[in-house]
Design a protein around this motif. Sequence first.
Motif, short mmCIF file in Angstrom:
data_model
loop_
_atom_site.label_atom_id
_atom_site.label_comp_id
_atom_site.label_asym_id
_atom_site.label_seq_id
_atom_site.Cartn_x
_atom_site.Cartn_y
_atom_site.Cartn_z
N LYS A 90 0.86 -1.17 0.00
CA LYS A 90 0.00 0.00 0.00
C LYS A 90 0.90 1.23 0.00
O LYS A 90 1.86 1.31 0.76
N THR A 91 0.58 2.17 -0.86
CA THR A 91 1.36 3.41 -0.91
C THR A 91 0.41 4.59 -1.06
O THR A 91 -0.74 4.45 -1.49
N TYR A 92 0.92 5.76 -0.72
CA TYR A 92 0.22 7.03 -0.93
C TYR A 92 1.06 7.83 -1.93
O TYR A 92 1.90 8.63 -1.53
N PRO A 93 0.86 7.61 -3.22
CA PRO A 93 1.77 8.20 -4.22
C PRO A 93 1.79 9.71 -4.24
O PRO A 93 2.78 10.31 -4.69
N HIS B 37 10.59 2.16 2.30
CA HIS B 37 11.20 2.50 3.58
C HIS B 37 11.17 4.00 3.80
O HIS B 37 12.20 4.66 3.99
N CYS B 38 9.96 4.54 3.76
CA CYS B 38 9.80 5.96 3.99
C CYS B 38 8.49 6.21 4.73
O CYS B 38 7.62 5.33 4.81
N LEU B 39 8.37 7.40 5.28
CA LEU B 39 7.14 7.82 5.93
C LEU B 39 6.36 8.70 4.97
O LEU B 39 6.88 9.72 4.49
N GLU B 40 5.12 8.32 4.67
CA GLU B 40 4.27 9.08 3.76
C GLU B 40 3.31 9.93 4.60
O GLU B 40 2.53 9.39 5.39
N LEU B 41 3.40 11.23 4.43
CA LEU B 41 2.66 12.15 5.29
C LEU B 41 1.16 12.12 5.00
O LEU B 41 0.73 12.30 3.86
N ILE B 42 0.39 11.91 6.05
CA ILE B 42 -1.07 11.95 5.96
C ILE B 42 -1.59 13.26 6.54
O ILE B 42 -2.47 13.89 5.97
N ALA B 43 -1.05 13.67 7.68
CA ALA B 43 -1.49 14.92 8.30
C ALA B 43 -0.37 15.47 9.17
O ALA B 43 0.21 14.75 9.98
N HIS C 256 2.04 7.18 7.00
CA HIS C 256 1.95 5.76 6.67
C HIS C 256 3.36 5.28 6.37
O HIS C 256 4.12 5.94 5.66
N TYR C 257 3.73 4.12 6.96
CA TYR C 257 5.05 3.57 6.69
C TYR C 257 5.00 2.77 5.39
O TYR C 257 4.29 1.77 5.29
N SER C 258 5.74 3.25 4.40
CA SER C 258 5.81 2.55 3.12
C SER C 258 6.82 1.41 3.23
O SER C 258 8.03 1.64 3.33
N VAL C 259 6.31 0.20 3.23
CA VAL C 259 7.17 -0.98 3.33
C VAL C 259 8.10 -1.08 2.12
O VAL C 259 9.28 -1.39 2.23
N ARG C 260 7.55 -0.80 0.95
CA ARG C 260 8.34 -0.94 -0.28
C ARG C 260 9.49 0.05 -0.35
O ARG C 260 10.61 -0.28 -0.76
#
Length: 378
Positions: free
Chosen positions: A134-137, A238-244, A232-236
């Motif tokens: 799962k990613t937040y592109p 290895h980064c933090l994807e900002l939600i808020a 959200h921690y992007s497993v693929r």
Amino acid sequence: MKFKRAGNVGCYWRNGQFLIRNHRTRANIIADPIAARILDLFTDWADPQEAAKDAGLDPKSVDDAAAALHDAGVLLGQEDDTEDAPDERLRARWDPWAPEGAAFHFATRNDAFADASDELKDELAAGGRPALFKTYPDADRLFLPRSSTRLDAPLERVLHARRTHRAFSNRAIAREHLATLLSTTFGPKDFIAADQFGTLMLRTSPSGGARHELEAYVAVFDAEDVDPGIYHYSVRDHCLELIASGDYRPRLADLCGGQQGVEQAGAVVVLTAVIERLTSKYRHPRAYRVMLMNAGHLAQTFVLTATALGLGPFQTAAFHDEGVESLLGIDGIAEPALYVLTVGVPATDDQGRVTYLHGPTTLESAGITRFDATDRHG
């Protein structure tokens, strides 16, 4: 003969049919919805004729219905009523969790499991394969260091050092420690070829069928070089994807019942489940047990890794589901929240010793404890 409704009966509709189920025995019958009214007459021991008269119903119809419901196992007869009867034992032991907890447990007992033949695998895979990651592109991304801190503390020492921490210092979590904790617990360890199911991921924790349906959302309160916010921690990647962006410490603490282990932590990790990853292969409701066990597997890896890093872990299932899910931006249906884990730098006393909510056992605490079934001192 008098009858009484069994203690673990549920009524619901499925595919347009009205079903009555005794979850303990797994007796399951299709009935007319009026049967629910009949069952309501037998909340306490009652004679069918008298119950019908009191309810203004036809005595013979109620008598026939009661006999049929008794044969189906959703009404108990007086001859079934003994102190050691399963229904009474269930009521005595499971009542604080009934009907929901007892219904789930007993309704998923003794499932028949099919052999994993190629034909069955083809059938399961025919519905499509859910995305592995799962990613937040479109999210802003904070990439974490790949050179992780070595976890070379002896396993025995880590196991015995593990404690649940509720008091944390005001020191920030090191960025490298946060990165190591996330990658070790949630990152991929390897990938395997899984026949019709394609490539699957392996983690440092087991997962039923290597489905790895669990995701990690990180609320950062106090970590070096990481802005406070929900990620959200992007497993693929290895980064933090900002939600808020922002400080969500008060809000999350409130959603977790004001627990100190959340309020004082440096970061909170919420485990969620992408349901489709599990249901695409496992179609029986017992798989829900597997999902909860998987959350426990990851949580244990999380707390041991945190301990090895010199951090203090805390974990809780006491949280407001909808509030947490709303904060993460997930719907609670396709992806529900399951578990809340936190981590921080442990609090210490004036002599530098780690402080805990509860100290070692005492004679007083031992004196009020019942240690075995024959010890009646407590």
